[in-house]
Design a protein around this motif. Structure first.
Motif, PDB file in Angstrom:
ATOM      1  N   PHE A  95      58.198 -27.885  58.792  1.00 43.87           N
ATOM      2  CA  PHE A  95      58.147 -28.845  59.887  1.00 43.87           C
ATOM      3  C   PHE A  95      59.173 -28.584  60.983  1.00 43.87           C
ATOM      4  CE2 PHE A  95      56.976 -31.106  55.921  1.00 43.87           C
ATOM      5  CZ  PHE A  95      55.629 -31.235  56.183  1.00 43.87           C
ATOM      6  N   GLY A  96      59.990 -27.543  60.836  1.00 50.22           N
ATOM      7  CA  GLY A  96      60.945 -27.213  61.890  1.00 50.22           C
ATOM      8  C   GLY A  96      62.162 -28.099  61.954  1.00 50.22           C
ATOM      9  N   ILE A  97      62.449 -28.877  60.910  1.00 48.19           N
ATOM     10  CA  ILE A  97      63.627 -29.749  60.916  1.00 48.19           C
ATOM     11  C   ILE A  97      64.898 -28.895  60.878  1.00 48.19           C
ATOM     12  CG2 ILE A  97      64.917 -31.374  59.451  1.00 48.19           C
ATOM     13  CD1 ILE A  97      62.355 -32.775  58.856  1.00 48.19           C
ATOM     14  N   GLY A  98      65.894 -29.300  61.662  1.00 48.85           N
ATOM     15  CA  GLY A  98      67.161 -28.585  61.657  1.00 48.85           C
ATOM     16  C   GLY A  98      67.936 -28.831  60.371  1.00 48.85           C
ATOM     17  N   TYR A  99      68.365 -27.761  59.724  1.00 54.44           N
ATOM     18  CA  TYR A  99      69.105 -27.871  58.460  1.00 54.44           C
ATOM     19  C   TYR A  99      70.067 -26.691  58.376  1.00 54.44           C
ATOM     20  CZ  TYR A  99      70.032 -27.566  53.425  1.00 54.44           C
ATOM     21  OH  TYR A  99      70.649 -27.463  52.199  1.00 54.44           O
ATOM     22  N   LEU A 107      71.601 -32.307  59.621  1.00 47.76           N
ATOM     23  CA  LEU A 107      70.144 -32.477  59.714  1.00 47.76           C
ATOM     24  C   LEU A 107      69.804 -32.953  61.122  1.00 47.76           C
ATOM     25  CD1 LEU A 107      69.157 -34.279  56.373  1.00 47.76           C
ATOM     26  CD2 LEU A 107      68.988 -31.854  56.924  1.00 47.76           C
ATOM     27  N   ASP A 108      68.678 -32.459  61.638  1.00 44.05           N
ATOM     28  CA  ASP A 108      68.262 -32.856  62.980  1.00 44.05           C
ATOM     29  C   ASP A 108      66.743 -32.800  63.064  1.00 44.05           C
ATOM     30  OD1 ASP A 108      68.337 -33.703  65.558  1.00 44.05           O
ATOM     31  OD2 ASP A 108      69.288 -31.902  66.394  1.00 44.05           O
ATOM     32  N   ASP A 109      66.191 -33.589  63.990  1.00 43.00           N
ATOM     33  CA  ASP A 109      64.744 -33.575  64.217  1.00 43.00           C
ATOM     34  C   ASP A 109      64.315 -32.222  64.762  1.00 43.00           C
ATOM     35  OD1 ASP A 109      64.872 -36.190  63.458  1.00 43.00           O
ATOM     36  OD2 ASP A 109      64.564 -37.022  65.458  1.00 43.00           O
ATOM     37  N   ARG A 167      60.359 -35.327  62.227  1.00 38.87           N
ATOM     38  CA  ARG A 167      61.472 -36.271  62.282  1.00 38.87           C
ATOM     39  C   ARG A 167      62.196 -36.331  60.946  1.00 38.87           C
ATOM     40  NH1 ARG A 167      59.818 -41.743  63.081  1.00 38.87           N
ATOM     41  NH2 ARG A 167      62.051 -42.092  62.881  1.00 38.87           N
ATOM     42  N   VAL A 168      63.500 -36.615  61.010  1.00 36.85           N
ATOM     43  CA  VAL A 168      64.304 -36.834  59.812  1.00 36.85           C
ATOM     44  C   VAL A 168      64.191 -38.302  59.434  1.00 36.85           C
ATOM     45  CG1 VAL A 168      66.627 -36.783  58.841  1.00 36.85           C
ATOM     46  CG2 VAL A 168      65.885 -34.964  60.395  1.00 36.85           C
ATOM     47  N   TYR A 169      63.931 -38.553  58.159  1.00 39.34           N
ATOM     48  CA  TYR A 169      63.790 -39.912  57.668  1.00 39.34           C
ATOM     49  C   TYR A 169      64.993 -40.302  56.813  1.00 39.34           C
ATOM     50  CZ  TYR A 169      58.999 -40.484  59.294  1.00 39.34           C
ATOM     51  OH  TYR A 169      57.893 -40.623  60.077  1.00 39.34           O
ATOM     52  N   PHE A 182      75.575 -26.947  45.097  1.00 40.32           N
ATOM     53  CA  PHE A 182      74.505 -27.532  45.906  1.00 40.32           C
ATOM     54  C   PHE A 182      73.399 -26.530  46.203  1.00 40.32           C
ATOM     55  CE2 PHE A 182      72.671 -28.816  50.031  1.00 40.32           C
ATOM     56  CZ  PHE A 182      72.218 -30.083  49.687  1.00 40.32           C
ATOM     57  N   ALA A 183      73.761 -25.248  46.280  1.00 39.99           N
ATOM     58  CA  ALA A 183      72.764 -24.229  46.612  1.00 39.99           C
ATOM     59  C   ALA A 183      71.676 -24.176  45.548  1.00 39.99           C
ATOM     60  CB  ALA A 183      73.441 -22.869  46.753  1.00 39.99           C
ATOM     61  N   ASP A 184      70.420 -24.139  45.985  1.00 42.17           N
ATOM     62  CA  ASP A 184      69.250 -24.049  45.121  1.00 42.17           C
ATOM     63  C   ASP A 184      69.087 -25.268  44.213  1.00 42.17           C
ATOM     64  OD1 ASP A 184      66.912 -22.622  44.575  1.00 42.17           O
ATOM     65  OD2 ASP A 184      67.742 -21.834  42.712  1.00 42.17           O
ATOM     66  N   SER A 185      69.740 -26.380  44.590  1.00 38.46           N
ATOM     67  CA  SER A 185      69.493 -27.627  43.865  1.00 38.46           C
ATOM     68  C   SER A 185      68.185 -28.238  44.366  1.00 38.46           C
ATOM     69  CB  SER A 185      70.652 -28.604  44.088  1.00 38.46           C
ATOM     70  OG  SER A 185      70.755 -28.943  45.457  1.00 38.46           O
ATOM     71  N   ALA A 186      67.769 -29.336  43.743  1.00 37.90           N
ATOM     72  CA  ALA A 186      66.526 -29.991  44.171  1.00 37.90           C
ATOM     73  C   ALA A 186      66.625 -30.470  45.610  1.00 37.90           C
ATOM     74  CB  ALA A 186      66.211 -31.149  43.229  1.00 37.90           C
ATOM     75  N   ALA A 187      67.792 -30.994  45.989  1.00 41.65           N
ATOM     76  CA  ALA A 187      67.970 -31.453  47.369  1.00 41.65           C
ATOM     77  C   ALA A 187      67.929 -30.285  48.342  1.00 41.65           C
ATOM     78  CB  ALA A 187      69.296 -32.202  47.490  1.00 41.65           C
ATOM     79  N   ASP A 188      68.582 -29.179  47.997  1.00 46.63           N
ATOM     80  CA  ASP A 188      68.584 -28.013  48.875  1.00 46.63           C
ATOM     81  C   ASP A 188      67.178 -27.442  49.025  1.00 46.63           C
ATOM     82  OD1 ASP A 188      69.886 -25.819  50.372  1.00 46.63           O
ATOM     83  OD2 ASP A 188      69.295 -24.620  48.645  1.00 46.63           O
ATOM     84  N   ARG A 189      66.408 -27.379  47.957  1.00 51.10           N
ATOM     85  CA  ARG A 189      65.040 -26.851  48.043  1.00 51.10           C
ATOM     86  C   ARG A 189      64.160 -27.752  48.913  1.00 51.10           C
ATOM     87  NH1 ARG A 189      65.972 -25.940  42.481  1.00 51.10           N
ATOM     88  NH2 ARG A 189      64.723 -27.781  41.962  1.00 51.10           N
ATOM     89  N   ARG A 190      64.326 -29.052  48.783  1.00 50.73           N
ATOM     90  CA  ARG A 190      63.521 -29.976  49.599  1.00 50.73           C
ATOM     91  C   ARG A 190      63.836 -29.793  51.081  1.00 50.73           C
ATOM     92  NH1 ARG A 190      61.241 -35.336  49.718  1.00 50.73           N
ATOM     93  NH2 ARG A 190      61.768 -36.370  51.686  1.00 50.73           N
ATOM     94  N   LEU A 191      65.120 -29.722  51.411  1.00 50.92           N
ATOM     95  CA  LEU A 191      65.492 -29.603  52.822  1.00 50.92           C
ATOM     96  C   LEU A 191      65.079 -28.252  53.397  1.00 50.92           C
ATOM     97  CD1 LEU A 191      68.996 -31.320  52.630  1.00 50.92           C
ATOM     98  CD2 LEU A 191      66.855 -32.283  53.480  1.00 50.92           C
ATOM     99  N   ARG A 192      65.173 -27.195  52.612  1.00 51.95           N
ATOM    100  CA  ARG A 192      64.716 -25.889  53.102  1.00 51.95           C
ATOM    101  C   ARG A 192      63.201 -25.883  53.330  1.00 51.95           C
ATOM    102  NH1 ARG A 192      65.145 -22.311  49.502  1.00 51.95           N
ATOM    103  NH2 ARG A 192      66.495 -23.180  47.881  1.00 51.95           N
TER     104      ARG A 192
END
Length: 301
Positions: A268-272, A163-165, A185-187, A252-262
């Motif tokens: 917002f252009g966050i690196g993922y 993850l990156d800003d 920004r990444v929080y 992990f693919a298509d999990s709740a965490a993966d959907r949020r980060l995508r």
């Protein structure tokens, strides 16, 4: 018989008396003679004193000059103080930066010494326990407990998530609206979501920028820095999960965490990004302060 009254007789007014003001105005005699005499007296006094106009002008010009001189003096003094304070501030900043660097190097040296002492202690303990069957069984139980408590380093294949800003000044990067006021920004909660998603996907061990996570690890923000167990991290944030690479990625693919980060990446252009790592090594976690409960003593009858 018409009676004629004298113009000078008392009580008699001329019919055109009300027109005398206009007549005086056109004749140039509007001012009272007393006003004219007072103006003449002021003119004579001004002539004897040298004239009010030039004197007032000189006084007014001198006051303005004095104000300008005082203002210039104050500006010069302030500029001199700023110039004198600049070297002092630069020296203090340089000294603080040097102290921070020295303390950081000292802390890193102590950490490396601690790692060497831990490795030496583990070798001596393993040698002592290998001398008997009971010792070997105890060593196996200790190994399982150490793995569960992240008290020992582990190696194997794993999944690396970065993850990156959002890049600053990139015109193609989406503007942040409600995720980060400064822009993409990444929080700490983003890292928390990612780590929890990897645990749920079956990760056996996780580290963030080389910091091993335990069951009591805290990921939080202090100012603008993200901290793991009170140690600040530098971007980009690299989360390494140890386990079966194929199983981890599929779970992990298509999990709740993966959907949020995508979503954060798209809006917002966050690196993922995610990649497989065939051989990773995660260090042991720091010492854990154990807290446990004890049964309460029963009161007597």
């Amino acid at each position: 018989m018409i009676a004629r009254q004298d113009d000078d007789a008392p009580g008699w007014r001329r019919p055109d008396a009300s027109m005398s003001l206009l007549a005086d105005l056109f004749a140039g005699e509007l001012l009272d003679p007393g006003y004219a005499e007072a103006a003449a007296r002021r003119a004579r006094r001004a002539d004897r004193a040298g004239g009010p106009g030039p004197r007032r002008g000189r006084l007014r010009g001198g006051g303005v000059l004095l104000v300008l001189v005082l203002t210039g003096t104050l500006i010069a003094v302030a500029g001199a103080q700023v110039r004198r304070s600049e070297p002092v501030a630069a020296e203090q900043r340089s000294r603080l930066v040097g102290e921070i660097g020295a303390r950081t190097a000292e802390t890193d040296g102590l950490q490396r010494r601690l790692d060497r002492l831990r490795a030496e202690t583990e070798r001596q303990r393993a040698a002592a326990l290998a001398r008997s069957d009971d010792g070997r069984r105890a060593r196996a139980r200790l190994a399982r407990a150490a793995a569960a408590a992240a008290a020992a380093p582990v190696t194997g294949e794993g999944l690396v998530v970065t993850l990156d800003d959002a890049p600053r000044g990139d015109p193609d990067a989406p503007a942040a609206r409600d995720h980060a006021a400064a822009g993409g920004r990444v929080y700490d909660q983003d890292l928390q979501v990612l780590v929890n998603g990897l645990w749920a996907a079956g990760a056996a061990a996780i580290a963030v920028n080389g910091q091993r996570l335990t069951a009591t690890t805290a990921i939080r923000t202090a100012g603008e820095a993200i901290m793991v167990d009170y140690r600040p991290l530098a971007r980009p944030y690299e989360v390494t999960a140890l386990g079966d690479t194929g199983g981890l990625r599929d779970a992990f693919a298509d999990s709740a965490a993966d959907r949020r980060l995508r979503t954060l990446k798209e809006r917002f252009g966050i690196g993922y990004r995610t990649r497989r790592a065939p051989d990773v090594r995660l260090p042991a976690a720091g010492p854990v302060r154990l807290r446990y409960a004890v049964p309460r003593e029963e009161d007597g009858p």
